[in-house]
Design a protein around this motif. Sequence first.
Motif, PDB file in Angstrom:
ATOM      1  N   GLY A  27       0.796  -1.218   0.000  1.00  0.00           N
ATOM      2  CA  GLY A  27       0.000   0.000   0.000  1.00  0.00           C
ATOM      3  C   GLY A  27       0.830   1.270   0.000  1.00  0.00           C
ATOM      4  N   SER A  28       2.101   1.158   0.429  1.00  0.00           N
ATOM      5  CA  SER A  28       2.970   2.332   0.426  1.00  0.00           C
ATOM      6  C   SER A  28       3.896   2.343  -0.790  1.00  0.00           C
ATOM      7  CB  SER A  28       3.802   2.360   1.712  1.00  0.00           C
ATOM      8  OG  SER A  28       4.538   1.156   1.821  1.00  0.00           O
ATOM      9  N   ASP A  29       3.598   1.487  -1.777  1.00  0.00           N
ATOM     10  CA  ASP A  29       4.480   1.331  -2.945  1.00  0.00           C
ATOM     11  C   ASP A  29       3.622   1.342  -4.216  1.00  0.00           C
ATOM     12  OD1 ASP A  29       6.896   0.698  -4.371  1.00  0.00           O
ATOM     13  OD2 ASP A  29       6.273  -1.404  -4.423  1.00  0.00           O
ATOM     14  N   LEU A  30       2.669   2.272  -4.274  1.00  0.00           N
ATOM     15  CA  LEU A  30       1.678   2.255  -5.347  1.00  0.00           C
ATOM     16  C   LEU A  30       1.924   3.342  -6.383  1.00  0.00           C
ATOM     17  CD1 LEU A  30      -1.623   1.893  -3.288  1.00  0.00           C
ATOM     18  CD2 LEU A  30      -0.368   0.088  -4.484  1.00  0.00           C
ATOM     19  N   ALA A  31       1.510   3.056  -7.599  1.00  0.00           N
ATOM     20  CA  ALA A  31       1.466   4.067  -8.659  1.00  0.00           C
ATOM     21  C   ALA A  31       0.097   3.966  -9.324  1.00  0.00           C
ATOM     22  CB  ALA A  31       2.562   3.823  -9.690  1.00  0.00           C
ATOM     23  N   ARG A  45       1.359  -1.858  -7.948  1.00  0.00           N
ATOM     24  CA  ARG A  45       2.718  -1.684  -7.433  1.00  0.00           C
ATOM     25  C   ARG A  45       3.566  -0.897  -8.429  1.00  0.00           C
ATOM     26  NH1 ARG A  45       3.502  -5.207  -3.039  1.00  0.00           N
ATOM     27  NH2 ARG A  45       5.668  -4.532  -2.967  1.00  0.00           N
ATOM     28  N   LYS A  46       4.450  -0.050  -7.882  1.00  0.00           N
ATOM     29  CA  LYS A  46       5.307   0.753  -8.758  1.00  0.00           C
ATOM     30  C   LYS A  46       6.085  -0.130  -9.733  1.00  0.00           C
ATOM     31  CE  LYS A  46       5.968   4.684  -5.647  1.00  0.00           C
ATOM     32  NZ  LYS A  46       6.823   5.193  -4.556  1.00  0.00           N
ATOM     33  N   GLY A  47       6.565  -1.264  -9.246  1.00  0.00           N
ATOM     34  CA  GLY A  47       7.352  -2.150 -10.096  1.00  0.00           C
ATOM     35  C   GLY A  47       6.565  -2.777 -11.227  1.00  0.00           C
ATOM     36  N   LEU A  48       5.231  -2.707 -11.154  1.00  0.00           N
ATOM     37  CA  LEU A  48       4.369  -3.240 -12.209  1.00  0.00           C
ATOM     38  C   LEU A  48       3.743  -2.142 -13.043  1.00  0.00           C
ATOM     39  CD1 LEU A  48       2.097  -6.111 -10.796  1.00  0.00           C
ATOM     40  CD2 LEU A  48       3.798  -6.264 -12.621  1.00  0.00           C
ATOM     41  N   SER A  49       4.010  -0.881 -12.686  1.00  0.00           N
ATOM     42  CA  SER A  49       3.218   0.205 -13.271  1.00  0.00           C
ATOM     43  C   SER A  49       3.472   0.382 -14.765  1.00  0.00           C
ATOM     44  CB  SER A  49       3.458   1.513 -12.519  1.00  0.00           C
ATOM     45  OG  SER A  49       4.813   1.903 -12.615  1.00  0.00           O
ATOM     46  N   VAL A  50       4.720   0.232 -15.193  1.00  0.00           N
ATOM     47  CA  VAL A  50       5.000   0.383 -16.622  1.00  0.00           C
ATOM     48  C   VAL A  50       4.330  -0.742 -17.411  1.00  0.00           C
ATOM     49  CG1 VAL A  50       6.831   0.285 -18.360  1.00  0.00           C
ATOM     50  CG2 VAL A  50       7.130   1.686 -16.321  1.00  0.00           C
ATOM     51  N   LEU A  51       4.411  -1.953 -16.868  1.00  0.00           N
ATOM     52  CA  LEU A  51       3.819  -3.106 -17.561  1.00  0.00           C
ATOM     53  C   LEU A  51       2.303  -2.964 -17.647  1.00  0.00           C
ATOM     54  CD1 LEU A  51       4.152  -5.853 -18.887  1.00  0.00           C
ATOM     55  CD2 LEU A  51       4.149  -6.887 -16.603  1.00  0.00           C
ATOM     56  N   VAL A  52       1.659  -2.626 -16.519  1.00  0.00           N
ATOM     57  CA  VAL A  52       0.194  -2.512 -16.528  1.00  0.00           C
ATOM     58  C   VAL A  52      -0.239  -1.337 -17.402  1.00  0.00           C
ATOM     59  CG1 VAL A  52      -1.841  -2.038 -15.098  1.00  0.00           C
ATOM     60  CG2 VAL A  52      -0.116  -3.672 -14.314  1.00  0.00           C
ATOM     61  N   GLY A  72     -14.553   3.430 -13.372  1.00  0.00           N
ATOM     62  CA  GLY A  72     -15.512   3.073 -12.333  1.00  0.00           C
ATOM     63  C   GLY A  72     -15.848   1.595 -12.331  1.00  0.00           C
ATOM     64  N   GLN A  73     -15.377   0.855 -13.350  1.00  0.00           N
ATOM     65  CA  GLN A  73     -15.596  -0.592 -13.379  1.00  0.00           C
ATOM     66  C   GLN A  73     -14.280  -1.355 -13.446  1.00  0.00           C
ATOM     67  OE1 GLN A  73     -18.501  -2.511 -15.848  1.00  0.00           O
ATOM     68  NE2 GLN A  73     -19.692  -0.653 -16.040  1.00  0.00           N
ATOM     69  N   CYS A  74     -13.195  -0.674 -13.077  1.00  0.00           N
ATOM     70  CA  CYS A  74     -11.885  -1.323 -13.097  1.00  0.00           C
ATOM     71  C   CYS A  74     -11.180  -0.985 -11.788  1.00  0.00           C
ATOM     72  CB  CYS A  74     -11.050  -0.821 -14.275  1.00  0.00           C
ATOM     73  SG  CYS A  74     -11.777  -1.173 -15.892  1.00  0.00           S
ATOM     74  N   GLY A  75     -10.325  -1.900 -11.322  1.00  0.00           N
ATOM     75  CA  GLY A  75      -9.623  -1.634 -10.072  1.00  0.00           C
ATOM     76  C   GLY A  75      -8.333  -2.412  -9.981  1.00  0.00           C
ATOM     77  N   GLY A  76      -7.487  -1.962  -9.053  1.00  0.00           N
ATOM     78  CA  GLY A  76      -6.231  -2.645  -8.798  1.00  0.00           C
ATOM     79  C   GLY A  76      -6.086  -2.929  -7.313  1.00  0.00           C
ATOM     80  N   TYR A  77      -5.302  -2.066  -6.633  1.00  0.00           N
ATOM     81  CA  TYR A  77      -5.029  -2.289  -5.203  1.00  0.00           C
ATOM     82  C   TYR A  77      -6.293  -2.246  -4.364  1.00  0.00           C
ATOM     83  CZ  TYR A  77      -3.291  -1.382  -0.480  1.00  0.00           C
ATOM     84  OH  TYR A  77      -3.043  -1.427   0.864  1.00  0.00           O
ATOM     85  N   PRO A  88      -5.614 -13.871   1.746  1.00  0.00           N
ATOM     86  CA  PRO A  88      -5.394 -12.559   1.112  1.00  0.00           C
ATOM     87  C   PRO A  88      -5.698 -12.602  -0.389  1.00  0.00           C
ATOM     88  CG  PRO A  88      -3.469 -13.245   2.400  1.00  0.00           C
ATOM     89  CD  PRO A  88      -4.397 -14.412   2.355  1.00  0.00           C
ATOM     90  N   SER A  89      -6.397 -11.593  -0.869  1.00  0.00           N
ATOM     91  CA  SER A  89      -6.604 -11.428  -2.309  1.00  0.00           C
ATOM     92  C   SER A  89      -5.323 -10.912  -2.954  1.00  0.00           C
ATOM     93  CB  SER A  89      -7.722 -10.407  -2.545  1.00  0.00           C
ATOM     94  OG  SER A  89      -7.644  -9.905  -3.866  1.00  0.00           O
ATOM     95  N   ASN A  90      -5.079 -11.278  -4.202  1.00  0.00           N
ATOM     96  CA  ASN A  90      -3.923 -10.716  -4.907  1.00  0.00           C
ATOM     97  C   ASN A  90      -4.031  -9.202  -5.038  1.00  0.00           C
ATOM     98  OD1 ASN A  90      -3.410 -13.607  -5.679  1.00  0.00           O
ATOM     99  ND2 ASN A  90      -1.692 -12.541  -6.636  1.00  0.00           N
ATOM    100  N   HIS A  91      -5.252  -8.697  -4.963  1.00  0.00           N
ATOM    101  CA  HIS A  91      -5.418  -7.243  -4.983  1.00  0.00           C
ATOM    102  C   HIS A  91      -4.779  -6.594  -3.748  1.00  0.00           C
ATOM    103  CE1 HIS A  91      -7.996  -7.016  -8.513  1.00  0.00           C
ATOM    104  NE2 HIS A  91      -8.547  -8.144  -8.094  1.00  0.00           N
ATOM    105  N   SER A  92      -4.619  -7.366  -2.668  1.00  0.00           N
ATOM    106  CA  SER A  92      -4.028  -6.783  -1.454  1.00  0.00           C
ATOM    107  C   SER A  92      -2.522  -6.575  -1.601  1.00  0.00           C
ATOM    108  CB  SER A  92      -4.351  -7.644  -0.227  1.00  0.00           C
ATOM    109  OG  SER A  92      -3.624  -8.856  -0.198  1.00  0.00           O
ATOM    110  N   TRP A  93      -1.902  -7.211  -2.610  1.00  0.00           N
ATOM    111  CA  TRP A  93      -0.491  -6.930  -2.929  1.00  0.00           C
ATOM    112  C   TRP A  93      -0.379  -5.904  -4.071  1.00  0.00           C
ATOM    113  CZ3 TRP A  93      -1.502 -12.148  -1.555  1.00  0.00           C
ATOM    114  CH2 TRP A  93      -0.686 -12.682  -0.548  1.00  0.00           C
ATOM    115  N   ALA A  94      -1.522  -5.518  -4.618  1.00  0.00           N
ATOM    116  CA  ALA A  94      -1.547  -4.592  -5.766  1.00  0.00           C
ATOM    117  C   ALA A  94      -0.836  -5.183  -6.983  1.00  0.00           C
ATOM    118  CB  ALA A  94      -0.961  -3.217  -5.402  1.00  0.00           C
ATOM    119  N   VAL A  95      -0.982  -6.515  -7.156  1.00  0.00           N
ATOM    120  CA  VAL A  95      -0.421  -7.155  -8.349  1.00  0.00           C
ATOM    121  C   VAL A  95      -1.533  -7.721  -9.228  1.00  0.00           C
ATOM    122  CG1 VAL A  95       1.787  -7.668  -7.235  1.00  0.00           C
ATOM    123  CG2 VAL A  95      -0.032  -9.405  -7.222  1.00  0.00           C
TER     124      VAL A  95
END
Length: 245
Positions: A27-31, A45-52, A72-77, A88-95
Amino acid sequence: MAINLYDYAHTAADRGWGSGWPRCSGGSDLATVTADRSGTRVSVRKGLSVLVDTLLDWTERPDGGNYLLKPGQCGGYNCRPIAGTRTPSNHSWAVAVDLNWNDNPYTSTGRHTIPTQVAAVWKHYGFAWGGDYKGARKDWMHFEFMGTPADAVEKSRLALTHLAAPGGAQPSPPAGGALARGSSGPVVAAMQARLNRDYPAYSTLTVDGAFGAATEAVVREFQRRAGLAEDGVAGPATLAALHLA
Ligand SMILES: [Zn+2]
């Protein structure tokens, strides 16, 4: 290492992304990334931001996936467990990202609108698709990254090379422009990925498209070793030496 899209025995924590729910360290490493055509935004996650970001833009492009996302119909973290469980959901890692959840519900009816080519391309870049779940119910909206942070760097580089521009061209630097501290965007990300690939002895940058102090230090080191003016600014000579001009 090759990414196993169906290895649900391991969590994102096992793959090096820190802790998930209930202590969501990501949660402290988000883009926040934006899909260009619709303006749809998701946090990852910042490390995934370019790829996503690259995948979202390609997903919407008429010459790409041609699949428009709905703000409004899409989400990540999302720091939460899988609904109805304490897992834990994978959304809780923001991946993980969800695309158009009203159109692509978690259901056993088979009703969804994800085009075949969109699922195929996300999978090619290391994302498992909930539409492939073995059980009767499929999570059609859901894509989750199954690699490590190092895999994300490599997949980002490949996506920038093959998906970022129409026709698969490399993103090119602004004409006559220079990249310096404070620059951002896909060209900076391409430079970071190129430095990491070709000079791993001293370049282990996060490929996030943001030109900060760490990127400047690596550019200086590259310039020093290449016999270029050591100013930390990636101008035409430095970009040419990196085969990016
Ligand atoms: Zn999901």
